[in-house]
Design a protein around this motif. Structure first.
Motif, PDB file in Angstrom:
ATOM      1  N   SER A 314       6.472  -6.032   8.559  1.00  0.00           N
ATOM      2  CA  SER A 314       7.349  -4.989   8.012  1.00  0.00           C
ATOM      3  C   SER A 314       7.169  -3.682   8.770  1.00  0.00           C
ATOM      4  O   SER A 314       8.101  -2.900   8.906  1.00  0.00           O
ATOM      5  CB  SER A 314       7.097  -4.799   6.515  1.00  0.00           C
ATOM      6  OG  SER A 314       5.951  -4.013   6.316  1.00  0.00           O
ATOM      7  N   GLN A 315       6.012  -3.428   9.299  1.00  0.00           N
ATOM      8  CA  GLN A 315       5.789  -2.194  10.071  1.00  0.00           C
ATOM      9  C   GLN A 315       6.446  -2.258  11.447  1.00  0.00           C
ATOM     10  O   GLN A 315       6.930  -1.258  11.960  1.00  0.00           O
ATOM     11  CB  GLN A 315       4.291  -1.964  10.273  1.00  0.00           C
ATOM     12  CG  GLN A 315       3.571  -1.492   9.035  1.00  0.00           C
ATOM     13  CD  GLN A 315       3.591   0.026   8.898  1.00  0.00           C
ATOM     14  OE1 GLN A 315       3.963   0.721   9.832  1.00  0.00           O
ATOM     15  NE2 GLN A 315       3.223   0.515   7.743  1.00  0.00           N
ATOM     16  N   LEU A 316       6.401  -3.443  12.051  1.00  0.00           N
ATOM     17  CA  LEU A 316       6.885  -3.567  13.431  1.00  0.00           C
ATOM     18  C   LEU A 316       8.309  -4.104  13.515  1.00  0.00           C
ATOM     19  O   LEU A 316       8.970  -3.963  14.534  1.00  0.00           O
ATOM     20  CB  LEU A 316       5.976  -4.489  14.250  1.00  0.00           C
ATOM     21  CG  LEU A 316       4.468  -4.226  14.208  1.00  0.00           C
ATOM     22  CD1 LEU A 316       3.757  -5.096  15.242  1.00  0.00           C
ATOM     23  CD2 LEU A 316       4.161  -2.769  14.489  1.00  0.00           C
ATOM     24  N   GLU A 317       8.752  -4.768  12.452  1.00  0.00           N
ATOM     25  CA  GLU A 317      10.040  -5.459  12.445  1.00  0.00           C
ATOM     26  C   GLU A 317      10.118  -6.513  13.551  1.00  0.00           C
ATOM     27  O   GLU A 317      11.166  -6.778  14.125  1.00  0.00           O
ATOM     28  CB  GLU A 317      11.201  -4.473  12.514  1.00  0.00           C
ATOM     29  CG  GLU A 317      11.221  -3.541  11.305  1.00  0.00           C
ATOM     30  CD  GLU A 317      12.505  -2.762  11.162  1.00  0.00           C
ATOM     31  OE1 GLU A 317      13.525  -3.258  11.645  1.00  0.00           O
ATOM     32  OE2 GLU A 317      12.464  -1.690  10.570  1.00  0.00           O
ATOM     33  N   ILE A 359      -4.047  -0.176   8.754  1.00  0.00           N
ATOM     34  CA  ILE A 359      -3.091   0.562   9.583  1.00  0.00           C
ATOM     35  C   ILE A 359      -3.640   0.787  10.993  1.00  0.00           C
ATOM     36  O   ILE A 359      -2.906   0.825  11.975  1.00  0.00           O
ATOM     37  CB  ILE A 359      -2.696   1.903   8.895  1.00  0.00           C
ATOM     38  CG1 ILE A 359      -1.548   2.611   9.639  1.00  0.00           C
ATOM     39  CG2 ILE A 359      -3.867   2.840   8.767  1.00  0.00           C
ATOM     40  CD1 ILE A 359      -0.247   1.924   9.529  1.00  0.00           C
ATOM     41  N   GLU A 363      -1.838  -0.460  14.510  1.00  0.00           N
ATOM     42  CA  GLU A 363      -1.665   0.349  15.709  1.00  0.00           C
ATOM     43  C   GLU A 363      -2.126  -0.405  16.953  1.00  0.00           C
ATOM     44  O   GLU A 363      -1.431  -0.439  17.971  1.00  0.00           O
ATOM     45  CB  GLU A 363      -2.458   1.654  15.579  1.00  0.00           C
ATOM     46  CG  GLU A 363      -2.443   2.483  16.859  1.00  0.00           C
ATOM     47  CD  GLU A 363      -3.034   3.869  16.687  1.00  0.00           C
ATOM     48  OE1 GLU A 363      -3.964   4.020  15.886  1.00  0.00           O
ATOM     49  OE2 GLU A 363      -2.550   4.789  17.349  1.00  0.00           O
ATOM     50  N   ALA A 366       0.272  -3.276  17.734  1.00  0.00           N
ATOM     51  CA  ALA A 366       1.586  -2.792  18.188  1.00  0.00           C
ATOM     52  C   ALA A 366       1.513  -2.248  19.607  1.00  0.00           C
ATOM     53  O   ALA A 366       2.390  -2.496  20.429  1.00  0.00           O
ATOM     54  CB  ALA A 366       2.106  -1.720  17.226  1.00  0.00           C
ATOM     55  N   TYR A 371       4.818  -0.849  22.465  1.00  0.00           N
ATOM     56  CA  TYR A 371       5.773  -0.113  21.617  1.00  0.00           C
ATOM     57  C   TYR A 371       7.189  -0.222  22.178  1.00  0.00           C
ATOM     58  O   TYR A 371       8.167  -0.243  21.446  1.00  0.00           O
ATOM     59  CB  TYR A 371       5.374   1.363  21.530  1.00  0.00           C
ATOM     60  CG  TYR A 371       4.080   1.633  20.803  1.00  0.00           C
ATOM     61  CD1 TYR A 371       3.813   1.035  19.571  1.00  0.00           C
ATOM     62  CD2 TYR A 371       3.133   2.502  21.326  1.00  0.00           C
ATOM     63  CE1 TYR A 371       2.623   1.286  18.898  1.00  0.00           C
ATOM     64  CE2 TYR A 371       1.947   2.768  20.655  1.00  0.00           C
ATOM     65  CZ  TYR A 371       1.689   2.154  19.450  1.00  0.00           C
ATOM     66  OH  TYR A 371       0.524   2.413  18.783  1.00  0.00           O
ATOM     67  N   HIS A 372       7.248  -0.274  23.507  1.00  0.00           N
ATOM     68  CA  HIS A 372       8.559  -0.347  24.161  1.00  0.00           C
ATOM     69  C   HIS A 372       9.252  -1.676  23.887  1.00  0.00           C
ATOM     70  O   HIS A 372      10.444  -1.811  24.128  1.00  0.00           O
ATOM     71  CB  HIS A 372       8.406  -0.112  25.668  1.00  0.00           C
ATOM     72  CG  HIS A 372       7.433  -1.058  26.313  1.00  0.00           C
ATOM     73  ND1 HIS A 372       6.078  -0.984  26.086  1.00  0.00           N
ATOM     74  CD2 HIS A 372       7.616  -2.091  27.155  1.00  0.00           C
ATOM     75  CE1 HIS A 372       5.469  -1.940  26.760  1.00  0.00           C
ATOM     76  NE2 HIS A 372       6.378  -2.626  27.417  1.00  0.00           N
ATOM     77  N   LEU A 374       9.346  -2.994  20.859  1.00  0.00           N
ATOM     78  CA  LEU A 374       9.799  -3.014  19.459  1.00  0.00           C
ATOM     79  C   LEU A 374      11.275  -2.646  19.391  1.00  0.00           C
ATOM     80  O   LEU A 374      11.789  -1.933  20.254  1.00  0.00           O
ATOM     81  CB  LEU A 374       8.983  -2.019  18.626  1.00  0.00           C
ATOM     82  CG  LEU A 374       7.472  -2.291  18.535  1.00  0.00           C
ATOM     83  CD1 LEU A 374       6.795  -1.225  17.686  1.00  0.00           C
ATOM     84  CD2 LEU A 374       7.203  -3.670  17.954  1.00  0.00           C
ATOM     85  N   PRO A 375      11.985  -3.091  18.331  1.00  0.00           N
ATOM     86  CA  PRO A 375      13.401  -2.724  18.210  1.00  0.00           C
ATOM     87  C   PRO A 375      13.574  -1.224  17.973  1.00  0.00           C
ATOM     88  O   PRO A 375      12.616  -0.525  17.642  1.00  0.00           O
ATOM     89  CB  PRO A 375      13.890  -3.509  16.994  1.00  0.00           C
ATOM     90  CG  PRO A 375      12.732  -4.228  16.439  1.00  0.00           C
ATOM     91  CD  PRO A 375      11.516  -3.935  17.231  1.00  0.00           C
ATOM     92  N   SER A 376      14.811  -0.760  18.146  1.00  0.00           N
ATOM     93  CA  SER A 376      15.128   0.652  17.932  1.00  0.00           C
ATOM     94  C   SER A 376      16.380   0.725  17.076  1.00  0.00           C
ATOM     95  O   SER A 376      17.443   0.270  17.482  1.00  0.00           O
ATOM     96  CB  SER A 376      15.374   1.311  19.297  1.00  0.00           C
ATOM     97  OG  SER A 376      16.026   2.549  19.146  1.00  0.00           O
TER      98      SER A 376
END
Lengths: 667, 361
Positions: A314-317, A359, A363, A366, A371-372, A374-376
């Protein structure tokens, strides 16, 4: 903190074929940021920024561990090669044993202390390969006995200190760890003399001399030099807050202090000491002359963290497999076991005290995943429907637009002013908020008026004779207790004349649909007047001794009066009459009184404005109108003649020209 | 004639007149405008139309008539209408809004479109809002990074034992504090949570003056920051990315993207550094085979961001088990100076009163 790392040195702890430029790119995306990649002495050198929570990565080996995890996740072959020096040998039988100094340990001040005596240390030049690496990372090259400690710290990330063993033993044969008392002093390795404030943690010899500011800098009285033949190689874990305080208080911001004021891992000390012994043996011919001293009463026991994979998703989708998550965490030194289909139990390594809660693990996963990657997407959640009721942002913007279109230049000047400008506000200097630690004397007080700053701005532009400037900013009024009052003001200052400035103000008021405002001077001819609406004071205007015209408005007072639209007046169906009347007025006769008198003379006079001034002759433009019928010329003439008579008699004025008919009927 | 036939005839007349040889002859004037001229003849036809059709045809006829009359009038007095079109304009006395105001307006407008609410919080604030409520306990080294100005007023802080998980124990209402000039707009985070009484949704944008003890070509003692804060159920890193991408596109133009990289702030977890792709080299880091001088390998570093730390939510009275959020913040000046073609490399000029500079905006 920045650290420089040559690629070849890195590769002693990292097995990979990835090119330095690609490695730098991937590190920056998922780990420590590579600020520069430069060539030095035939190798590439990374300049990395290590964030303050990651002291474990402030070394060649630490970065190698990060790099291995990142490269693998990016699809490259890579492997971290942990430092594995040979175990510390027993005392060498070829040399006479040397006793360890007596150490009075205090576990409240020091979590761990480990040391060993090395004899037959030769004062030799640092070997070329080591010297080259030290130069590549901008460390000075001295001689091997000293350079080895710097090399060790850079390579493994834990500082150590080499004492001249014989100098130390000559000072009573041992030392105690204690808090310094005030009025003691020490001369550090750099030759600087420090008077201690009391409370610094020190090593004090049994003869009463301070021999070290541990984790900050050693003392000159036990420093290694060319004559040193035996050393005490020592590592400690002192209370980080005290290290920091000592380092800051005495301006000794050494690399050791910057590492050890953070949560450096005391577990690392054994590896560093072993590697140190190895280097002193191979480079300086040293022989182990004492048993190992290691006082470590309470080794840390990292706590397991329960990580929910559903929460991670749920945090990263992005849904990561348990295998991927485990692989990432294991690469970072964590022990991972599966509790059930959703939960993992993760025990971080001792060098990662920053990993305390789920958490923190999210981090880590992720960032290594990228991070790049992950969806936007913008959130489709509820909108807040309760903006602050006192917001004036739209008005502030509107004021700026209107004033700039009227020819005014907006300025941003400093809220912090000098004593001279603060005093020019009209408030005593002591009635200002003052900085405790200013950077410069011209930015010392929080201002209570914008005018002095605007005057300074005008003075900086002496050639622009019609300059008009304004600023919208806070004034800061101190209170006896609590926060100061921050009052938003719009202040204008102009070299143009009063009528022009006032005209601009009237235009501004019209554009904001303000109700009729009153200008209230204490007396008609004065250099200052209040701007009022009913019983509220909205601001002031006037002329400064230097001749400039100013206007100052309190935004919080104006804002409630501003309208977005007028009250519509039905279009007139009857004709207007306009006339011009010019009177010669007496010296210092306030024109405002005449305007008010004309305005109030008859309800059929619907508007009066001052048209022009020539010497003492004032021309007024009048508008006559009756919404119920067309006024005849005779009716207008009757009012006009009576008005002239009233003005002449009441104000000792004299009409210019004939009192005869001057009708100019308009539509 | 029907309505349409008449409209066609009017159009034909307009075309015919436009093709008349210039200059127009007196005969042509009587042919069009005379007693028995073409226009009069067409006008007569109007009467035969039904009343509902008359208005449209009448308007068309009047328009043609006005055009023809104007053409004859201009021909009669050709010089009266001529002006020196090479004369330069007479400039009105225009002022200028300050570039920072222009930037603030643009930034506000972009976030307002995303439903953000603009707020304002103190510039002189308790160290609790600036540091402690943001998960930076007293004496924490992280506070050093902020180069803080302190006010010369008595420190009213009462000493209490610090419990990281219970930051509200140290609220200035309870224990007093130190007054500082806000080093960042993040003091607005917990204040905004308090304003909504711990009841999200929050979409806040806080733009304000900030202060740090530093001064050089890229730092001024006073500067402006903008801070975004979003808190609701289910707020995730992709939402932050989406918001940053939206801002980058709207502020710098189509094609500009954002990128987040790992960083560390005490008040966010995870924390990020935010980069925008370079609009000069289109994010390639190269211009004509040369290294782009304005960016770092195709990217500009602009500021920080992250997911709001649970301790910060707790400090604002929000349950981190139920809500999550993101925050971002960076300098208005830095954001503005990256505008394509601006080429402003000394931000100290923004706080000067130098009209040679200000009048360019």
């Amino acid at each position: 903190m920045n650290i420089q790392i040559p690629h070849q040195w890195l590769c002693e702890f990292l097995e990979t074929k990835v090119e330095p430029s690609e490695l730098a790119r991937l590190l920056s995306l998922a780990g420590p940021s590579v600020e520069k990649l430069t060539e030095s002495e035939g190798d590439w050198v990374y300049d990395l920024e290590i964030t303050s929570n990651r002291v474990d990565a402030f070394s060649v080996a630490g970065v190698a561990r990060e790099a291995a995890a990142i490269l693998r996740q990016a699809g490259h072959e890579a492997r971290f090669l942990p430092p594995a020096p040979p175990p510390i040998p027993k005392p060498d039988s070829r040399v006479a044993p040397l006793p360890l100094p007596q150490i009075e340990f205090d576990q409240k001040l020091c979590r761990r202390l480990t040391c060993i005596v090395l004899d037959q240390v030769q004062s030799v030049a640092t070997p070329a390969p080591l010297a080259k690496r030290l130069r590549q990372v901008d460390l000075q090259v001295h001689q091997a006995t000293i350079d080895i400690t710097n090399y060790l710290c850079h390579e493994l990330g834990y500082p150590c200190h080499a004492f001249d063993y014989h100098k130390l033993m000559a000072l009573g044969g041992g030392f105690r760890i204690r808090e310094a008392s005030a009025a003691t002093s020490v001369t550090t390795l750099d030759g600087r003399h420090h008077h201690l404030l009391g409370g610094e943690i020190v090593y004090e010899s049994f003869s009463g001399e301070i021999i070290d500011l541990p984790s900050v800098m050693g003392a000159l009285n036990t420093a290694v030099d060319e004559k040193t033949s035996a050393i005490l190689l020592l590592l400690e874990s002192i209370e980080p807050e005290r290290v920091r305080w000592t380092s800051m208080t005495h301006a000794l911001r050494t690399t050791a202090a910057q590492i050890l004021e953070k949560e450096a891992d005391p577990e690392l000390m054994s590896v560093v000491l072993a590697r140190g012994v190895e280097l002193y043996q191979t480079i300086a011919g040293a022989r182990v002359a004492s048993p190992l001293f290691d006082d470590y009463p309470h080794p840390p026991s990292p706590q397991a963290i329960s990580l929910s994979l559903a929460q991670l998703t749920s945090q990263l989708e992005v849904e990561l497999t348990p295998a991927t998550v485990s692989e990432i965490l294991a690469q970072l030194g964590c022990q991972v076991t599966s509790l059930d289909s959703d939960k993992l139990s993760v025990t971080p390594a001792s060098f990662r005290p920053d990993l305390l809660a789920p958490i923190d693990l999210v981090e880590e996963i992720a960032r290594i995943y990228g991070y790049h990657n992950l969806p936007s997407r913008v959130m489709a959640t509820a909108l807040p429907l309760n903006p602050p009721s006192t917001a004036t942002f739209q008005l502030e913007s509107q004021l700026g637009v209107i004033l700039s279109l009227l020819g005014w230049q907006e300025l941003y000047t400093y809220s912090l002013v000098s004593a001279e400008l603060a005093q020019a506000s009209g408030f005593p200097l002591e009635a200002h908020l003052k900085l405790k630690n200013p950077l410069s004397s011209d930015r010392l007080y929080l201002r209570r008026s914008l005018l002095p700053s605007l005057q300074e701005a005008l003075a900086a532009n002496p050639l622009t004779t019609d300059l008009s400037v304004f600023e919208l900013a806070h004034l800061y009024h101190p209170q006896t207790t609590g926060l100061p009052i921050e009052e938003l003001h719009l202040t204008l200052l102009s070299r143009r004349d009063y009528r022009t400035v006032r005209g601009d103000f009237e235009a501004l008021a019209a554009k904001l649909f303000l109700p009729p405002l009153e200008i209230r001077p204490e007396q008609p001819w004065a250099n200052q007047a209040e701007i009022c609406y009913q019983t509220s004071k909205l601001g002031s205007l006037g002329q400064l001794p230097s001749g400039e015209i100013y206007l100052d408005l309190i935004l919080g007072e104006i804002a409630p009066l501003v309208q977005t639209h007028p009250s519509y007046q039905p279009l007139p169906k009857t004709a207007f009459h306009r006339q011009m009347l010019t009177f010669t007025l007496g010296q210092k006769q306030p024109v405002g009184d005449i305007l008010a008198a004309i305005n109030h003379f008859s309800p059929l006079i619907t508007q009066v404005t001052l048209d022009s001034i020539y010497d003492l002759n004032y021309a007024f433009k009048l508008e006559f109108h009756d919404p119920s019928k067309n006024l005849t010329s005779e009716e207008v003439e009757e009012i006009r003649l009576a008005l002239i008579q009233a003005i002449e008699s009441r104000y000792q004025a004299k009409l210019v020209g004939e009192a005869g008919h001057q009708d100019a009927r308009l539509s | 004639m029907t309505r349409d036939q008449l409209l066609d005839a009017i159009e034909a007349l307009r075309v015919e007149f436009a093709q008349e040889a210039k200059p127009l002859s007196p005969e042509s004037m009587s042919r069009y405008l005379g007693k028995n001229g073409r226009l009069r003849l067409l006008a007569k036809q109007l009467a035969s139309l039904p009343s509902e059709a008359r208005q449209a045809v009448g308007q068309a006829l009047n328009q043609v008539k006005t055009d023809i009359e104007r053409t004859f009038a201009q021909q009669a007095t050709p010089e009266a209408n001529e002006i020196d079109l090479t004369l330069p304009g007479l400039a009105p006395q225009l002022g200028h809004r300050h570039p920072i105001s222009q930037a603030i307006d643009s930034i506000s407008a972009i976030f307002t479109r995303l439903g953000f609410v603009r707020v304002r919080y103190p510039e002189v604030d308790w160290d609790w809002y600036v540091f402690e409520s943001l998960n930076m306990p007293p004496t924490h080294p992280a506070r050093d990074e902020w180069e803080t100005f302190f006010l010369d007023v008595p420190d009213t802080t009462q000493t209490v034992t610090y419990d990281e998980r219970q930051p509200r124990q140290r609220h200035p209402d309870l224990i007093g504090g130190k007054l500082v000039l806000t080093t960042h707009t993040s003091n607005g985070q917990v204040r905004e949570m308090e304003r909504v009484q711990g009841q999200p949704p929050i979409r806040m944008i806080n733009i304000a003056r900030c202060y740090r003890r530093q001064q050089d070509a890229t730092h001024t003692q006073m500067f402006h920051q903008f801070e975004g804060l979003v808190i609701d159920r289910g707020i995730s890193i992709p939402h932050l990315r989406g918001t940053l991408d939206y801002f980058a596109r709207e502020f710098y133009g189509p094609g500009v993207k954002s990128r987040i990289r790992p960083f560390h702030f005490r008040f966010t977890e995870p924390s990020f550094e935010v980069d925008f792709s370079c609009h000069i080299c289109a994010g390639t880091g190269q211009i004509g085979g040369e290294k782009c001088k304005l960016c770092k390998a195709g990217w500009h570093e602009v500021g920080g961001a992250g997911m709001v730390h649970p301790n910060v939510l707790r400090a604002g009275g929000i349950d981190p088990e139920e809500y999550s959020g993101f925050a971002f913040g960076w300098g208005v000046e830095r954001t503005y100076t990256l505008q394509p073609g601006l080429n402003l490399d000394d931000i100290r000029l923004l706080y000067s009163a130098d009209l040679r500079f200000l009048r360019q905006f």
